[in-house]
Design a protein around this motif. Structure first.
Motif, PDB file in Angstrom:
ATOM      1  N   SER A  86      -1.999  -6.718  -7.739  1.00 55.14           N
ATOM      2  CA  SER A  86      -0.615  -6.893  -8.192  1.00 55.14           C
ATOM      3  C   SER A  86      -0.431  -8.277  -8.798  1.00 55.14           C
ATOM      4  CB  SER A  86       0.362  -6.674  -7.041  1.00 55.14           C
ATOM      5  OG  SER A  86       0.269  -7.726  -6.106  1.00 55.14           O
ATOM      6  N   ARG A 140      -4.631  -4.367  -2.911  1.00 57.48           N
ATOM      7  CA  ARG A 140      -3.370  -4.113  -3.606  1.00 57.48           C
ATOM      8  C   ARG A 140      -2.672  -5.420  -3.956  1.00 57.48           C
ATOM      9  NH1 ARG A 140       0.545  -1.838  -0.021  1.00 57.48           N
ATOM     10  NH2 ARG A 140      -1.179  -0.511   0.608  1.00 57.48           N
ATOM     11  N   ARG A 176      -7.551  -2.516   2.096  1.00 61.67           N
ATOM     12  CA  ARG A 176      -6.739  -1.830   1.092  1.00 61.67           C
ATOM     13  C   ARG A 176      -5.492  -2.646   0.744  1.00 61.67           C
ATOM     14  NH1 ARG A 176      -4.153   4.113   1.837  1.00 61.67           N
ATOM     15  NH2 ARG A 176      -2.630   2.885   2.971  1.00 61.67           N
ATOM     16  N   TYR A 177      -4.876  -3.232   1.767  1.00 61.05           N
ATOM     17  CA  TYR A 177      -3.698  -4.083   1.538  1.00 61.05           C
ATOM     18  C   TYR A 177      -4.060  -5.299   0.694  1.00 61.05           C
ATOM     19  CZ  TYR A 177      -0.296  -7.707   2.575  1.00 61.05           C
ATOM     20  OH  TYR A 177       0.594  -8.736   2.471  1.00 61.05           O
TER      21      TYR A 177
END
Length: 59
Positions: free
Chosen positions: A54, A50, A46-47
């Protein structure tokens, strides 16, 4: 309340639950370790998702 316990004193943890926390952890160590590994992989993925998104939408 269990019938075979004396009424004048509180039951111990083993008498009340049938197991202790230490027994639970030692008997289920590999299952708990597997759950922790899966959680770590999920949060890492998930990190990374993201961070990747971004960068894509950064101006």
């Amino acid at each position: 309340m269990q019938e075979h316990l004396p009424k004048d004193k509180d039951p111990s943890e083993v008498q009340q639950w049938g197991w202790t926390f230490e027994e639970f952890v030692t008997e289920n160590f590999w299952y708990l370790l597997g759950i922790l590994v899966l959680l770590a992989l999920f949060f890492f993925a998930r990190y990374r998702w993201r961070v990747r998104n971004s960068r894509k939408y950064r101006n």
